[in-house]
Design a protein around this motif. Structure first.
Motif, PDB file in Angstrom:
ATOM      1  N   TYR A 173       0.840  -1.192   0.000  1.00 48.90           N
ATOM      2  CA  TYR A 173       0.000   0.000   0.000  1.00 48.90           C
ATOM      3  C   TYR A 173       0.875   1.241   0.000  1.00 48.90           C
ATOM      4  O   TYR A 173       1.889   1.290   0.697  1.00 48.90           O
ATOM      5  N   ARG A 174       0.473   2.217  -0.777  1.00 49.94           N
ATOM      6  CA  ARG A 174       1.136   3.531  -0.772  1.00 49.94           C
ATOM      7  C   ARG A 174       0.063   4.604  -0.798  1.00 49.94           C
ATOM      8  O   ARG A 174      -1.017   4.410  -1.344  1.00 49.94           O
ATOM      9  N   PHE A 175       0.376   5.751  -0.221  1.00 48.84           N
ATOM     10  CA  PHE A 175      -0.512   6.909  -0.301  1.00 48.84           C
ATOM     11  C   PHE A 175       0.280   8.036  -0.949  1.00 48.84           C
ATOM     12  O   PHE A 175       1.218   8.567  -0.365  1.00 48.84           O
ATOM     13  N   LEU A 176      -0.072   8.324  -2.190  1.00 48.97           N
ATOM     14  CA  LEU A 176       0.610   9.366  -2.950  1.00 48.97           C
ATOM     15  C   LEU A 176       0.001  10.717  -2.608  1.00 48.97           C
ATOM     16  O   LEU A 176      -1.225  10.846  -2.540  1.00 48.97           O
ATOM     17  N   THR A 177       0.837  11.719  -2.395  1.00 43.86           N
ATOM     18  CA  THR A 177       0.345  13.063  -2.098  1.00 43.86           C
ATOM     19  C   THR A 177       1.134  14.083  -2.900  1.00 43.86           C
ATOM     20  O   THR A 177       2.261  13.821  -3.338  1.00 43.86           O
ATOM     21  N   GLY A 178       0.543  15.228  -3.087  1.00 48.71           N
ATOM     22  CA  GLY A 178       1.240  16.303  -3.768  1.00 48.71           C
ATOM     23  C   GLY A 178       0.301  17.435  -4.109  1.00 48.71           C
ATOM     24  O   GLY A 178      -0.902  17.352  -3.898  1.00 48.71           O
ATOM     25  N   PRO A 179       0.847  18.531  -4.632  1.00 51.81           N
ATOM     26  CA  PRO A 179       0.010  19.664  -5.022  1.00 51.81           C
ATOM     27  C   PRO A 179      -0.941  19.257  -6.149  1.00 51.81           C
ATOM     28  O   PRO A 179      -0.637  18.359  -6.936  1.00 51.81           O
ATOM     29  N   GLY A 214      -9.740   3.213  -3.290  1.00 50.33           N
ATOM     30  CA  GLY A 214     -10.572   4.257  -2.699  1.00 50.33           C
ATOM     31  C   GLY A 214     -10.562   5.534  -3.523  1.00 50.33           C
ATOM     32  O   GLY A 214      -9.938   5.617  -4.577  1.00 50.33           O
ATOM     33  N   ALA A 215     -11.258   6.517  -2.985  1.00 53.62           N
ATOM     34  CA  ALA A 215     -11.404   7.802  -3.671  1.00 53.62           C
ATOM     35  C   ALA A 215     -10.210   8.706  -3.370  1.00 53.62           C
ATOM     36  O   ALA A 215      -9.594   8.594  -2.318  1.00 53.62           O
ATOM     37  N   PRO A 216      -9.908   9.623  -4.287  1.00 49.31           N
ATOM     38  CA  PRO A 216      -8.858  10.597  -3.999  1.00 49.31           C
ATOM     39  C   PRO A 216      -9.330  11.572  -2.922  1.00 49.31           C
ATOM     40  O   PRO A 216     -10.528  11.706  -2.670  1.00 49.31           O
ATOM     41  N   SER A 217      -8.384  12.236  -2.292  1.00 47.58           N
ATOM     42  CA  SER A 217      -8.738  13.239  -1.288  1.00 47.58           C
ATOM     43  C   SER A 217      -8.119  14.573  -1.681  1.00 47.58           C
ATOM     44  O   SER A 217      -7.100  14.631  -2.370  1.00 47.58           O
ATOM     45  N   LEU A 218      -8.761  15.644  -1.258  1.00 47.00           N
ATOM     46  CA  LEU A 218      -8.283  16.996  -1.504  1.00 47.00           C
ATOM     47  C   LEU A 218      -8.231  17.747  -0.185  1.00 47.00           C
ATOM     48  O   LEU A 218      -9.100  17.572   0.668  1.00 47.00           O
ATOM     49  N   SER A 219      -7.221  18.571  -0.036  1.00 47.07           N
ATOM     50  CA  SER A 219      -7.069  19.365   1.180  1.00 47.07           C
ATOM     51  C   SER A 219      -6.448  20.701   0.811  1.00 47.07           C
ATOM     52  O   SER A 219      -5.502  20.751   0.025  1.00 47.07           O
ATOM     53  N   PHE A 220      -6.978  21.773   1.388  1.00 49.49           N
ATOM     54  CA  PHE A 220      -6.444  23.103   1.113  1.00 49.49           C
ATOM     55  C   PHE A 220      -5.460  23.486   2.207  1.00 49.49           C
ATOM     56  O   PHE A 220      -5.777  23.471   3.391  1.00 49.49           O
ATOM     57  N   ASN A 221      -4.228  23.839   1.797  1.00 52.44           N
ATOM     58  CA  ASN A 221      -3.195  24.271   2.721  1.00 52.44           C
ATOM     59  C   ASN A 221      -3.223  25.798   2.768  1.00 52.44           C
ATOM     60  O   ASN A 221      -2.801  26.467   1.829  1.00 52.44           O
ATOM     61  N   VAL A 222      -3.745  26.338   3.881  1.00 52.62           N
ATOM     62  CA  VAL A 222      -3.893  27.787   4.011  1.00 52.62           C
ATOM     63  C   VAL A 222      -2.541  28.487   3.993  1.00 52.62           C
ATOM     64  O   VAL A 222      -2.391  29.548   3.369  1.00 52.62           O
TER      65      VAL A 222
END
Length: 68
Positions: A4-10, A31-39
């Motif tokens: 298992y890997r969890f890829l992250t990035g802009p 699973g579904a992708p996730s989105l997060s806003f970095n203030v």
């Protein structure tokens, strides 16, 4: 063995290329992708889990998952 890997990035083309590269190396979306806003950076970031079945190996915490 399943890895298992969890890829992250802009949220940009480079993230899409990383996911595409993983898919072309035999990884599958999980699973579904996730989105997060970095203030602090005023940027949106993405995450996507991927899994892959690897035959003939046993899991060890030191293994480089991206090289499987």
């Amino acid at each position: 063995m399943k890895v298992y890997r969890f890829l992250t990035g802009p949220d940009d083309a480079s993230f899409c290329h990383r996911v595409t590269d993983a898919l072309n190396k035999g990884w599958e979306l999980h699973g579904a992708p996730s989105l997060s806003f970095n203030v602090a950076e005023n940027k949106m970031f993405c995450g996507q889990a991927v899994v892959k079945t690897v035959h003939g190996k046993e899991y060890h915490p030191d293994m480089k998952l991206g090289e499987q």
